[in-house]
Motif scaffolding. Sequence first.
Motif, short mmCIF file in Angstrom:
data_model
loop_
_atom_site.label_atom_id
_atom_site.label_comp_id
_atom_site.label_asym_id
_atom_site.label_seq_id
_atom_site.Cartn_x
_atom_site.Cartn_y
_atom_site.Cartn_z
N GLN A 140 0.83 -1.21 0.00
CA GLN A 140 0.00 0.00 0.00
C GLN A 140 0.86 1.26 0.00
OE1 GLN A 140 -2.47 -0.65 3.43
NE2 GLN A 140 -3.78 -2.13 2.39
N CYS A 141 1.97 1.22 0.75
CA CYS A 141 2.88 2.38 0.77
C CYS A 141 3.50 2.60 -0.61
CB CYS A 141 3.97 2.17 1.81
SG CYS A 141 3.45 2.39 3.51
N TYR A 142 3.96 1.52 -1.23
CA TYR A 142 4.53 1.65 -2.57
C TYR A 142 3.47 2.15 -3.56
CZ TYR A 142 8.91 -0.80 -1.47
OH TYR A 142 10.14 -1.15 -0.98
N GLU A 143 2.26 1.68 -3.39
CA GLU A 143 1.17 2.10 -4.28
C GLU A 143 0.91 3.60 -4.13
OE1 GLU A 143 -3.48 0.85 -5.31
OE2 GLU A 143 -2.43 -0.05 -3.61
N ILE A 144 0.90 4.08 -2.90
CA ILE A 144 0.68 5.51 -2.65
C ILE A 144 1.78 6.35 -3.31
CG2 ILE A 144 0.66 7.29 -0.84
CD1 ILE A 144 -0.60 5.12 1.00
N LYS A 145 3.01 5.82 -3.29
CA LYS A 145 4.13 6.55 -3.86
C LYS A 145 4.26 6.35 -5.37
CE LYS A 145 8.00 6.91 -1.57
NZ LYS A 145 7.97 8.35 -1.20
N GLY A 146 3.33 5.59 -5.96
CA GLY A 146 3.35 5.38 -7.39
C GLY A 146 4.37 4.37 -7.87
N MET A 147 4.86 3.54 -6.95
CA MET A 147 5.87 2.53 -7.29
C MET A 147 5.16 1.19 -7.54
SD MET A 147 8.58 3.76 -4.34
CE MET A 147 9.90 2.61 -4.76
N LYS A 148 4.56 1.05 -8.72
CA LYS A 148 3.66 -0.06 -9.01
C LYS A 148 4.35 -1.42 -8.98
CE LYS A 148 0.12 2.42 -11.62
NZ LYS A 148 -0.66 2.48 -12.87
N GLU A 149 5.53 -1.52 -9.56
CA GLU A 149 6.22 -2.81 -9.60
C GLU A 149 6.55 -3.29 -8.19
OE1 GLU A 149 9.59 -2.91 -12.13
OE2 GLU A 149 8.52 -2.19 -13.90
N GLU A 150 7.05 -2.38 -7.37
CA GLU A 150 7.39 -2.74 -5.99
C GLU A 150 6.14 -3.10 -5.20
OE1 GLU A 150 8.43 -0.15 -7.61
OE2 GLU A 150 10.62 -0.02 -7.48
N ALA A 151 5.04 -2.39 -5.48
CA ALA A 151 3.78 -2.67 -4.78
C ALA A 151 3.27 -4.06 -5.15
CB ALA A 151 2.74 -1.61 -5.14
N CYS A 152 3.32 -4.39 -6.44
CA CYS A 152 2.87 -5.71 -6.89
C CYS A 152 3.70 -6.82 -6.25
CB CYS A 152 2.97 -5.82 -8.42
SG CYS A 152 1.68 -4.91 -9.31
N GLU A 153 5.00 -6.61 -6.19
CA GLU A 153 5.87 -7.61 -5.59
C GLU A 153 5.54 -7.83 -4.12
OE1 GLU A 153 8.67 -10.52 -5.13
OE2 GLU A 153 7.85 -9.63 -6.96
N ALA A 154 5.26 -6.73 -3.40
CA ALA A 154 4.91 -6.84 -1.98
C ALA A 154 3.60 -7.58 -1.79
CB ALA A 154 4.83 -5.44 -1.36
N PHE A 155 2.62 -7.28 -2.62
CA PHE A 155 1.33 -7.98 -2.52
C PHE A 155 1.49 -9.47 -2.87
CE2 PHE A 155 -0.73 -3.67 -3.38
CZ PHE A 155 -1.15 -3.52 -2.06
N ARG A 156 2.35 -9.77 -3.84
CA ARG A 156 2.58 -11.17 -4.19
C ARG A 156 3.25 -11.92 -3.03
NH1 ARG A 156 3.22 -9.32 -9.77
NH2 ARG A 156 5.37 -8.70 -9.38
N GLU A 157 4.17 -11.24 -2.35
CA GLU A 157 4.82 -11.86 -1.19
C GLU A 157 3.80 -12.13 -0.08
OE1 GLU A 157 7.89 -12.97 -0.64
OE2 GLU A 157 8.47 -12.50 -2.70
N ALA A 158 2.86 -11.21 0.08
CA ALA A 158 1.81 -11.41 1.08
C ALA A 158 0.97 -12.65 0.75
CB ALA A 158 0.92 -10.17 1.16
N LEU A 159 0.67 -12.83 -0.54
CA LEU A 159 -0.13 -13.99 -0.96
C LEU A 159 0.61 -15.31 -0.80
CD1 LEU A 159 -1.88 -12.51 -4.12
CD2 LEU A 159 -2.98 -13.18 -1.97
N LYS A 160 1.94 -15.26 -0.89
CA LYS A 160 2.72 -16.47 -0.66
C LYS A 160 2.56 -16.95 0.78
CE LYS A 160 6.43 -15.54 -4.00
NZ LYS A 160 7.89 -15.25 -4.13
N VAL A 161 2.48 -15.99 1.69
CA VAL A 161 2.34 -16.33 3.11
C VAL A 161 0.89 -16.64 3.44
CG1 VAL A 161 2.74 -15.54 5.47
CG2 VAL A 161 4.29 -14.81 3.64
N GLU A 162 -0.01 -15.83 2.88
CA GLU A 162 -1.44 -16.00 3.16
C GLU A 162 -2.22 -15.96 1.84
OE1 GLU A 162 -4.72 -13.32 5.38
OE2 GLU A 162 -2.99 -13.80 6.63
N PRO A 163 -2.37 -17.09 1.19
CA PRO A 163 -3.01 -17.13 -0.14
C PRO A 163 -4.42 -16.56 -0.17
CG PRO A 163 -1.89 -19.20 0.34
CD PRO A 163 -1.88 -18.41 1.61
N GLU A 164 -5.12 -16.54 0.95
CA GLU A 164 -6.50 -16.05 0.97
C GLU A 164 -6.60 -14.58 1.39
OE1 GLU A 164 -8.78 -18.65 3.40
OE2 GLU A 164 -8.48 -20.40 2.12
#
Length: 214
Positions: free
Chosen positions: A177-201
């Motif tokens: 969310q922080c990366y998204e606010i700063k307009g850093m889309k690639e970094e934001a996507c990577e962070a969200f993907r890492e979250a899904l690896k830990v918690e798929p739901e």
Amino acid sequence: MQMLSSETVIQIAFLLLTLAIFLVIYNLPKKAFSKLRSNSRAASQANRHFLNGAQLLSRARSTRHRANAESLAKHAVAEADIALSLLPRDAASLILRALALDVLGRRTSALRSLDAALSPPTSKSLSGRERGDALVKRAELQLAVNRRRRIDSALSDLVEAVSLTRDNPKGFCLLGQCYEIKGMKEEACEAFREALKVEPESTVAREGLDRLKS
């Protein structure tokens, strides 16, 4: 009056020196033990108040009644304050106090407690997991208090937090969310993907990726 011989004077002086050394050797461990016993007693009492406060906080978070939650949280703050009066630099009690203050909606005060807990040398008593969780909580409060002004500080906390504990989906979601606010889309996507690896739901991570892809 007969003068003492020089040999007698030396013997008396040696005897007095020996006695002085004995007294020092005897008294120092006694004082050290007394101080250790006092510290141990304070630590034991502080731990008891901390555990009482933790139980109260748990009940405050689980109840559905706002009035009950606030009452329990206030008592948790009081227990944390007593623990801190006994051990002023106890990071765990400072974090407990912050979490209870957050339940009460006192976010600025909660941030101050977390700042104290995470500052050296107090933070040395925290494990990697504990420090990571505290950093995530501080970032969450920073964003809630003033997202625009505190975004960089929150981002810094979250980067450190996920480096300490990779299995922290909340930390990765906030980081995204922080990366998204700063307009850093690639970094934001990577962070969200890492979250899904830990918690798929994780709906937060899934919704974040959907937003960025649209």
